[in-house]
Design a protein around this motif. Structure first.
Motif, PDB file in Angstrom:
ATOM      1  N   ASP A  11       0.765  -1.132  -0.005  1.00 23.35           N
ATOM      2  CA  ASP A  11      -0.062   0.142  -0.055  1.00 23.35           C
ATOM      3  C   ASP A  11       0.967   1.432  -0.346  1.00 23.35           C
ATOM      4  OD1 ASP A  11      -2.292  -1.642   0.107  1.00 23.35           O
ATOM      5  OD2 ASP A  11      -2.493  -1.425   2.366  1.00 23.35           O
ATOM      6  N   LEU A  12       1.853   1.496   0.920  1.00 22.38           N
ATOM      7  CA  LEU A  12       2.988   2.388   0.772  1.00 22.38           C
ATOM      8  C   LEU A  12       3.612   2.545  -0.598  1.00 22.38           C
ATOM      9  CD1 LEU A  12       4.455   2.155   4.357  1.00 22.38           C
ATOM     10  CD2 LEU A  12       2.558   3.273   3.722  1.00 22.38           C
ATOM     11  N   THR A  13       3.986   1.455  -1.087  1.00 23.54           N
ATOM     12  CA  THR A  13       4.601   1.624  -2.342  1.00 23.54           C
ATOM     13  C   THR A  13       3.490   2.221  -3.486  1.00 23.54           C
ATOM     14  OG1 THR A  13       6.216   0.063  -1.943  1.00 23.54           O
ATOM     15  CG2 THR A  13       5.949   0.555  -4.177  1.00 23.54           C
ATOM     16  N   ALA A  14       2.427   1.448  -3.347  1.00 23.92           N
ATOM     17  CA  ALA A  14       1.372   2.149  -4.563  1.00 23.92           C
ATOM     18  C   ALA A  14       1.166   3.534  -4.198  1.00 23.92           C
ATOM     19  CB  ALA A  14       0.232   1.239  -4.457  1.00 23.92           C
ATOM     20  N   ALA A  15       0.971   4.065  -2.861  1.00 24.74           N
ATOM     21  CA  ALA A  15       0.686   5.358  -2.571  1.00 24.74           C
ATOM     22  C   ALA A  15       1.672   6.253  -2.867  1.00 24.74           C
ATOM     23  CB  ALA A  15       0.207   5.649  -1.112  1.00 24.74           C
ATOM     24  N   GLY A  47       0.002  15.343  -0.244  1.00 25.26           N
ATOM     25  CA  GLY A  47      -1.626  15.324  -0.683  1.00 25.26           C
ATOM     26  C   GLY A  47      -1.848  14.095  -1.253  1.00 25.26           C
ATOM     27  N   LEU A  48      -0.886  13.833  -2.382  1.00 27.02           N
ATOM     28  CA  LEU A  48      -1.055  12.847  -3.157  1.00 27.02           C
ATOM     29  C   LEU A  48      -0.815  11.489  -2.562  1.00 27.02           C
ATOM     30  CD1 LEU A  48       0.166  14.140  -6.555  1.00 27.02           C
ATOM     31  CD2 LEU A  48      -2.148  13.514  -6.078  1.00 27.02           C
ATOM     32  N   PHE A  49       0.173  11.482  -1.646  1.00 26.72           N
ATOM     33  CA  PHE A  49       0.534  10.007  -0.925  1.00 26.72           C
ATOM     34  C   PHE A  49      -0.740  10.042   0.005  1.00 26.72           C
ATOM     35  CE2 PHE A  49       2.356   7.890   2.875  1.00 26.72           C
ATOM     36  CZ  PHE A  49       2.915   6.898   2.332  1.00 26.72           C
ATOM     37  N   LEU A  53      -2.816   6.565  -0.303  1.00 27.29           N
ATOM     38  CA  LEU A  53      -2.943   5.515   0.553  1.00 27.29           C
ATOM     39  C   LEU A  53      -4.384   5.133   1.302  1.00 27.29           C
ATOM     40  CD1 LEU A  53      -1.120   3.705   2.656  1.00 27.29           C
ATOM     41  CD2 LEU A  53      -1.103   5.724   4.078  1.00 27.29           C
ATOM     42  N   ALA A  54      -5.158   6.225   1.206  1.00 29.46           N
ATOM     43  CA  ALA A  54      -6.613   6.124   1.546  1.00 29.46           C
ATOM     44  C   ALA A  54      -7.229   5.269   0.339  1.00 29.46           C
ATOM     45  CB  ALA A  54      -7.414   7.522   1.707  1.00 29.46           C
ATOM     46  N   ALA A  55      -7.021   5.287  -0.780  1.00 37.58           N
ATOM     47  CA  ALA A  55      -7.642   4.544  -1.919  1.00 37.58           C
ATOM     48  C   ALA A  55      -7.179   3.096  -1.840  1.00 37.58           C
ATOM     49  CB  ALA A  55      -7.184   5.297  -3.199  1.00 37.58           C
ATOM     50  N   ALA A  59      -9.897  -0.059  -1.074  1.00 37.38           N
ATOM     51  CA  ALA A  59      -9.902  -1.263  -2.155  1.00 37.38           C
ATOM     52  C   ALA A  59      -9.943  -2.627  -1.160  1.00 37.38           C
ATOM     53  CB  ALA A  59      -8.787  -1.211  -3.178  1.00 37.38           C
ATOM     54  N   THR A  60     -10.813  -3.306  -1.652  1.00 31.53           N
ATOM     55  CA  THR A  60     -10.856  -4.741  -1.029  1.00 31.53           C
ATOM     56  C   THR A  60     -10.159  -5.686  -1.844  1.00 31.53           C
ATOM     57  OG1 THR A  60     -13.126  -4.955  -1.342  1.00 31.53           O
ATOM     58  CG2 THR A  60     -12.531  -4.050   0.660  1.00 31.53           C
ATOM     59  N   PRO A  61      -9.611  -6.591  -1.601  1.00 32.50           N
ATOM     60  CA  PRO A  61      -9.200  -7.580  -2.708  1.00 32.50           C
ATOM     61  C   PRO A  61     -10.362  -8.815  -2.778  1.00 32.50           C
ATOM     62  CG  PRO A  61      -8.493  -8.383  -0.221  1.00 32.50           C
ATOM     63  CD  PRO A  61      -9.202  -6.901  -0.194  1.00 32.50           C
TER      64      PRO A  61
END
Length: 152
Positions: A11-15, A47-49, A53-55, A59-61
């Motif tokens: 999640d951190l990498t994707a954000a 702000g984008l991070f 991260l919220a997005a 998201a649920t798998p």
């Protein structure tokens, strides 16, 4: 479902990816609007991070396509292992593992035995030209190979 600790690095990498891209864009575009580049890039990245991260957290798998089986390895008691007993003592048990129709040994006069026998192409071999198929060419090639190896 994966626990929170295993999905957090993803999640951190994707954000972080859109945050870095937005910060770079803000750093390059801020001087055009006569704004300080570093604070604008930092605010944009933050702000984008947080938005990314919220997005990722929302998201649920998808549900698993197949249920995950729980596997528990068997616990070995004081059982006797196959290799603990000498083979001679268990011949009756091993007899069922032997083939009931073993392959027969090749006939002594077969072409394969004649072609690969020691001294093939010499006394006792079928004369070249009498078999009428590709075995003559194979025999000649093997003889040539033997001669070339003998010269070395």
């Amino acid at each position: 479902m994966p626990d929170a600790r295993s999905s957090l690095p993803f999640d951190l990498t994707a954000a972080a990816i859109p945050a870095v891209a937005g910060a770079w864009s803000a750093f390059l575009l801020a001087p055009l609007a006569e704004l300080p580049a570093m604070p604008v890039a930092a605010l944009c990245a933050l702000g984008l991070f947080l938005l990314g991260l919220a997005a990722m957290r929302l998201a649920t798998p998808p549900p698993a396509a197949f249920p995950v089986a729980v596997f528990t390895p068997p616990v070995a008691d004081d059982e006797e292992l196959l290799l603990d007993v000498p083979v001679e003592q268990r011949m009756d048990e091993l007899a069922e593992l032997l083939l009931s129709d073993p392959l027969p040994a090749p006939a002594a006069g077969s072409r394969v035995v004649q072609l690969f026998a020691p001294g093939a192409g010499h006394a006792g071999a079928v004369p070249v030209g009498q078999s009428g198929d590709a075995s003559d060419a194979l025999r000649l090639a093997l003889d040539e190979l033997r001669r070339s190896l003998a010269r070395r």
